[in-house]
Write a protein that holds these residues in place. Structure first.
Motif, PDB file in Angstrom:
ATOM      1  N   ARG A  59       0.912  -1.296   0.552  1.00 27.91           N
ATOM      2  CA  ARG A  59      -0.431  -0.158  -0.234  1.00 27.91           C
ATOM      3  C   ARG A  59       0.472   1.024   0.327  1.00 27.91           C
ATOM      4  O   ARG A  59       0.712   2.198  -0.913  1.00 27.91           O
ATOM      5  N   PRO A  60       1.665   1.716   0.839  1.00 32.27           N
ATOM      6  CA  PRO A  60       2.362   2.899   0.699  1.00 32.27           C
ATOM      7  C   PRO A  60       3.474   2.713  -0.580  1.00 32.27           C
ATOM      8  O   PRO A  60       3.766   4.232  -0.852  1.00 32.27           O
ATOM      9  N   ILE A  61       3.510   1.950  -1.911  1.00 33.65           N
ATOM     10  CA  ILE A  61       4.202   1.662  -2.678  1.00 33.65           C
ATOM     11  C   ILE A  61       2.996   2.429  -2.990  1.00 33.65           C
ATOM     12  O   ILE A  61       3.901   3.246  -3.712  1.00 33.65           O
ATOM     13  N   LEU A  62       2.403   2.206  -3.290  1.00 34.05           N
ATOM     14  CA  LEU A  62       0.959   2.114  -4.216  1.00 34.05           C
ATOM     15  C   LEU A  62       0.887   4.132  -4.330  1.00 34.05           C
ATOM     16  O   LEU A  62       0.497   4.645  -5.053  1.00 34.05           O
ATOM     17  N   GLU A  63       1.000   4.495  -2.781  1.00 31.01           N
ATOM     18  CA  GLU A  63       0.230   5.493  -2.768  1.00 31.01           C
ATOM     19  C   GLU A  63       1.406   6.343  -2.893  1.00 31.01           C
ATOM     20  O   GLU A  63       0.840   7.693  -3.533  1.00 31.01           O
ATOM     21  N   ARG A  64       2.272   6.198  -3.072  1.00 26.38           N
ATOM     22  CA  ARG A  64       3.547   7.112  -3.545  1.00 26.38           C
ATOM     23  C   ARG A  64       3.285   7.460  -5.286  1.00 26.38           C
ATOM     24  O   ARG A  64       4.020   8.555  -6.161  1.00 26.38           O
ATOM     25  N   LEU A  65       3.297   6.377  -5.598  1.00 25.99           N
ATOM     26  CA  LEU A  65       2.994   5.896  -7.180  1.00 25.99           C
ATOM     27  C   LEU A  65       1.775   6.951  -7.730  1.00 25.99           C
ATOM     28  O   LEU A  65       1.883   7.360  -9.088  1.00 25.99           O
ATOM     29  N   GLY A  66       1.120   7.086  -6.271  1.00 25.82           N
ATOM     30  CA  GLY A  66      -0.587   7.745  -7.114  1.00 25.82           C
ATOM     31  C   GLY A  66      -1.982   7.415  -6.939  1.00 25.82           C
ATOM     32  O   GLY A  66      -2.779   8.165  -7.254  1.00 25.82           O
ATOM     33  N   PHE A  67      -1.661   5.841  -6.532  1.00 27.39           N
ATOM     34  CA  PHE A  67      -2.534   5.389  -6.277  1.00 27.39           C
ATOM     35  C   PHE A  67      -3.457   5.910  -4.935  1.00 27.39           C
ATOM     36  O   PHE A  67      -3.351   6.294  -3.875  1.00 27.39           O
ATOM     37  N   GLN A  68      -5.028   5.712  -5.163  1.00 30.53           N
ATOM     38  CA  GLN A  68      -5.728   6.096  -3.632  1.00 30.53           C
ATOM     39  C   GLN A  68      -6.633   4.899  -3.690  1.00 30.53           C
ATOM     40  O   GLN A  68      -7.112   3.245  -3.944  1.00 30.53           O
ATOM     41  N   ALA A  69      -6.466   4.925  -1.904  1.00 35.17           N
ATOM     42  CA  ALA A  69      -7.415   4.173  -1.577  1.00 35.17           C
ATOM     43  C   ALA A  69      -9.467   4.311  -1.340  1.00 35.17           C
ATOM     44  O   ALA A  69      -9.951   5.548  -1.416  1.00 35.17           O
ATOM     45  N   LEU A  70      -9.898   3.202  -1.779  1.00 35.88           N
ATOM     46  CA  LEU A  70     -11.549   3.636  -2.297  1.00 35.88           C
ATOM     47  C   LEU A  70     -12.032   2.799  -1.068  1.00 35.88           C
ATOM     48  O   LEU A  70     -13.463   2.849  -0.900  1.00 35.88           O
ATOM     49  N   SER A  71     -11.680   1.516  -0.760  1.00 33.55           N
ATOM     50  CA  SER A  71     -12.132   0.281   0.256  1.00 33.55           C
ATOM     51  C   SER A  71     -11.673  -0.203   1.080  1.00 33.55           C
ATOM     52  O   SER A  71      -9.971  -0.108   0.281  1.00 33.55           O
ATOM     53  N   THR A  72     -11.912  -1.751   1.274  1.00 32.70           N
ATOM     54  CA  THR A  72     -11.008  -2.855   2.024  1.00 32.70           C
ATOM     55  C   THR A  72     -11.868  -3.843   1.564  1.00 32.70           C
ATOM     56  O   THR A  72     -12.869  -3.887   1.140  1.00 32.70           O
ATOM     57  N   THR A  73     -11.052  -4.494   1.389  1.00 29.11           N
ATOM     58  CA  THR A  73     -11.689  -6.127   0.954  1.00 29.11           C
ATOM     59  C   THR A  73     -11.441  -7.118   1.795  1.00 29.11           C
ATOM     60  O   THR A  73      -9.684  -7.692   1.910  1.00 29.11           O
ATOM     61  N   THR A  74     -11.944  -8.240   1.647  1.00 28.28           N
ATOM     62  CA  THR A  74     -11.369  -9.187   2.698  1.00 28.28           C
ATOM     63  C   THR A  74     -11.972 -10.706   1.994  1.00 28.28           C
ATOM     64  O   THR A  74     -13.101 -10.831   2.796  1.00 28.28           O
ATOM     65  N   PRO A  75     -11.109 -11.294   1.889  1.00 24.00           N
ATOM     66  CA  PRO A  75     -11.780 -12.939   1.264  1.00 24.00           C
ATOM     67  C   PRO A  75     -11.708 -13.989   2.565  1.00 24.00           C
ATOM     68  O   PRO A  75     -11.246 -13.368   3.523  1.00 24.00           O
ATOM     69  N   HIS A  76     -13.027 -13.949   2.099  1.00 25.70           N
ATOM     70  CA  HIS A  76     -13.733 -15.405   3.396  1.00 25.70           C
ATOM     71  C   HIS A  76     -13.651 -16.641   2.465  1.00 25.70           C
ATOM     72  O   HIS A  76     -14.289 -16.581   0.838  1.00 25.70           O
ATOM     73  N   LEU A  77     -13.165 -16.698   2.752  1.00 28.40           N
ATOM     74  CA  LEU A  77     -12.610 -18.718   2.600  1.00 28.40           C
ATOM     75  C   LEU A  77     -13.619 -19.989   3.282  1.00 28.40           C
ATOM     76  O   LEU A  77     -13.722 -19.563   4.628  1.00 28.40           O
TER      77      LEU A  77
END
Length: 258
Positions: A237-255
């Protein structure tokens, strides 16, 4: 970026309007859910749901019965903004197991920092044949410590059936594969999905992840995709933020059954 508008577009394009992610897979819309059914080495699960408190438990039971009837383990891909608000708790009560939370991140290709080059002595090679798939799987197994058979199966199937919709890239230090990642280009949508970025332990921290993101972003731009999407781990996440990505939500895989 208008977060609410882009998230709604993502849900519409990539979840509610999902396409099969490989040959032999199919999408079904039934009982308030959108699900994919594939062979045992493919991805089986629920991509989207439009449920409320009155029908959620019934829908969960129906999906368990359906997938177990096919002898398939499966995933319910839960997002933080899905309804009802306690859907995650209902899945746990029904016997699902929650995996670590990931962050749904989106970047506008035109606004991203894409000029990151790989370290000296490393070159990026796109996967075009079975030998290249073998290199990508080798990185996957070393980086994540998991069986690469499902990834090998999916990449080979996509290369054979529709090579233009899947892009896998391997970073080679000499002849040694040290990092790899893939991208899915879904025709008719606005989003290119970035998946599976991994680097072997000895090469982490040298900018390979950033270089692979940049390479795939340039490919997505050349194909006319305005957005990139990543389900990001806390490490990426921090690498992507530095590249310009933005957080829109979270996702949790339920298996279930995995």
């Amino acid at each position: 970026m208008d977060h609410a508008a882009v998230l709604a577009r993502y849900d519409r394009d990539m979840r509610e309007g999902a396409r099969p992610d490989g040959p032999g897979a199919r999408i079904e819309r039934t009982g308030g859910v959108v699900r994919q059914i594939a062979d045992p080495l493919g991805w089986n699960g629920v991509l989207w749901s439009g449920l409320d408190a009155a029908c959620a438990d019934r829908a969960i039971r129906a999906q368990i019965a359906y997938f177990t009837g096919l002898d398939r383990a499966f995933e319910w891909k839960l997002h933080a903004h899905d309804e009802p608000a306690d859907l995650g708790a209902r899945l746990l009560a029904a016997g699902f197991r929650a995996e670590p939370v990931e962050t749904l991140m989106v970047g506008e290709v035109a606004d991203l920092a894409l000029d990151t080059a790989p370290p000296d002595g490393v070159r990026l090679v796109e996967v075009t044949d079975a030998a290249g798939v073998g290199l990508a799987v080798d990185v996957h197994e070393k980086a994540f410590g998991t069986d690469g058979a499902p990834l090998r199966h999916r990449l080979l199937a996509r290369l054979a059936a529709d090579p233009g919709t899947a892009v896998a890239v391997v970073a080679l230090a000499g002849a040694e594969p040290v990092s790899a990642a893939r991208m899915e280009l879904v025709p008719g949508t606005s989003f290119a999905g970035l998946w599976g970025g991994g680097t072997v332990a000895a090469w982490r921290g040298r900018g390979l992840y950033r270089a692979l993101v940049g390479h795939r972003a340039r490919v997505a731009a050349a194909h006319g995709y305005p957005y990139l999407q990543v389900d990001a781990s806390p490490m990426s996440r921090p690498i992507l933020e530095r590249l310009g990505f933005q957080a829109l939500s979270t996702t949790t895989p339920h298996l279930y059954g995995i």
